[in-house]
Enzyme design. Sequence first.
Site, PDB file in Angstrom:
ATOM      1  N   GLU A  50       5.253  15.515   0.449  1.00 27.22           N
ATOM      2  CA  GLU A  50       4.733  14.273   1.000  1.00 27.22           C
ATOM      3  C   GLU A  50       3.495  14.623   1.813  1.00 27.22           C
ATOM      4  O   GLU A  50       3.576  15.433   2.741  1.00 27.22           O
ATOM      5  CB  GLU A  50       5.813  13.631   1.883  1.00 27.22           C
ATOM      6  N   ASP A  61       4.562   6.226  14.021  1.00 28.83           N
ATOM      7  CA  ASP A  61       4.775   7.650  14.253  1.00 28.83           C
ATOM      8  C   ASP A  61       4.900   8.002  15.725  1.00 28.83           C
ATOM      9  O   ASP A  61       4.236   7.418  16.577  1.00 28.83           O
ATOM     10  CB  ASP A  61       3.616   8.450  13.650  1.00 28.83           C
ATOM     11  N   TYR A 174      13.199   5.344   0.245  1.00 29.02           N
ATOM     12  CA  TYR A 174      13.109   6.081   1.492  1.00 29.02           C
ATOM     13  C   TYR A 174      14.007   5.392   2.522  1.00 29.02           C
ATOM     14  O   TYR A 174      13.745   4.263   2.929  1.00 29.02           O
ATOM     15  CB  TYR A 174      11.650   6.087   1.959  1.00 29.02           C
TER      16      TYR A 174
END
Lengths: 270, 406
Positions: A50, A61, A174
């Site tokens: 990734e 994040d 995911y």
Amino acid sequence: MIGRIEKTFLELQKDRIKAFIPFVMAGDPTPEVFLNIVEILEEAGADILEVGIPFSDPLADGPIIQQSAFRALKGGMHIDRVFSLLNIIRKKSNIPIVLFSYLNPIFRYGIERFAAQAYDNGADGVLIVDLPPEESLEGINFLEKKLDRILLVTPATSPLRKKRIAERTRGFLYCVSRNGITGLQKELSKEAYELVKSMETLSKVPLCVGFGVSTPHQAKTVASYADGVVVGSALVDELARIVEGKSTLEKFKEFAFSLAKSIHQEQKDN
Amino acid sequence: MQKRETFSLKLPDSLGYFGPYGGRFAPESLMEALLELEEAYKKAQKDQHFKEELEELLKNYAGRPTPLYYAKRLSSLLGDKKVYLKREDLLHTGAHKINNTLGQVLLAKRMGKKRIVAETGAGQHGVATATACALFGMECRIYMGELDMERQALNVTRMQMLGAEVYPVRVGQKTLKEAINEGLRDWVINLHTTHYVLGSALGPHPFPMIVRDFQKVIGEECREQFFKQEGRLPDVAIACVGGGSNAIGFFYGFLSDPQVRLIGVEAGGNGEALGEHAARFASGKLGIFHGTKTFVLQDENGQIASTHSVSAGLDYPAVGPEHAFLRDLSRVEYSKVSDTEALEGFFLLSQTEGILPALESAHALAYCLKICRKLPKGAIVAVNLSGRGDKDVNQIAALQNKGQRV
Ligand SMILES: Cc1ncc(COP(=O)(O)O)c(C=O)c1O
């Protein structure tokens, strides 16, 4: 023709092996070291790679990946240079590559142009963090033809939306391990397990868990119930320590090997 | 003409779009929270009790209606023009922001949330949020860029005294954009207990709609006041545009009155170069930022640009999506004024009317001074005085000491 991602999972599943999916930011800390790290990860046994495209405001994040993006941006990383790096990787390797990005850089680049170039340079999938399945943009249909567009589910996702997302995702699904942002964690939440279990009947593609998988031990636990394990912050943190002079590529390599080993051996131990 | 404008009053559509702008470009981790919020808001809108409770608070707690003040001395300097000020600066806590925070915190309480997070730039939204949280007994954390904490230090102390925790954000340019990033991250982590009170008409759907709805009281009130006080509507209505909440709230009351020219004023900062200003309509490009599709200051690679404005509340790289649509419809014009012009506006109002305006509002005033020269005699201009300048006095004094021509 089946894509590299699907092919990889088919092969792994034959041997009942789980996928080790490391995340690294393109160009962090420099393009050269990044390429070096990719080689190390492959050598360690990464099954899918990734690759992050850095963004100035990565709001999903935590601090570790934020800093990684800032380092890459400082070095002048941008989409065309990411493609050049992919191109270099592709010359030597057949590992499936998933690009991980926020929407605006892709939007600015042109979604169709991005998809075409990404494909031509050897990318297999794309995960656009802030593009939920409900939003449609010009060029997205084209992108979905060129690349496997990977979608996310989180523990907060409702049953109705879980179903829709499972139908729409390509390559793999995911599963975000917790309600939160990327970053390290001391203990894995039970939520991750429950999320994967809840997706099993809905999803036709492999289920991979990411966000916060921090140690080989945690990776092993995840590998006991998911088809793949994404490890991002823990690897990027090790990289940051190299940048600060507190660690070495040798140690990074050891860590990558131990992650791969604990994920790949999980089935055998059972 | 008429048709078009009434049409825009019905927006956003069910997906949160104002024409091509808006939407809900959020990470999956926020999607359910946004849907839950939209649902709760729709229910609250239909609930007479919610409406009454908010109206009561706005009236007896916040101090609505705010006066529409004819600024006679200021007007006399501008020839035969009449300048009116909509006095949002007189509201409790000193800015229009309280209209929105009372609404959203009340909504959060209905949703069973125990904790509130918010971002703040100038500190006004933070103070207004901390205030509403004190009033409702909610835990409150405010994210604020470190640079803004310095230049709006007074508001930091106010928030702390109100019982809120002010959390410094030390990333990037350390202003509003980073504070929003951090606030959203907090929300993602604490979804179940927490509501995120966004302070401007920005962000993913339903925020631009909710914030506008809570702010539209400004324009609606002002319209009636004009009929009462002048017997007619103003010729021009001007507001500053940061994210766009005071402006959309002010303009909204006049959207269906084509004779009222509406002008939004962005921060021209120190110059035209990227990074020197926050004039999104002047050089921003279509982009997607903080969950919404709109004009965004960005570099050629789609990285969000840094911005500059003397006023922390306008120092932000994206503009609310409804403004982008109103501009496309040519219903609202957008312009900009520089830091220096805004400071001139600040001093002129202070010394002719005895009103210290917020530096944000001083942008609207500065534009009013410019445009009045071009308007015919007898023209009536309404300026939304979105906030008071107490928070800015230290910063302006420091600029004076540094010998800036102010
Ligand atoms: C007094 C005042 N006016 C205007 C603004 C700008 O925000 P908006 O464009 O949402 O009204 C702020 C923001 O902090 C403010 O404090």
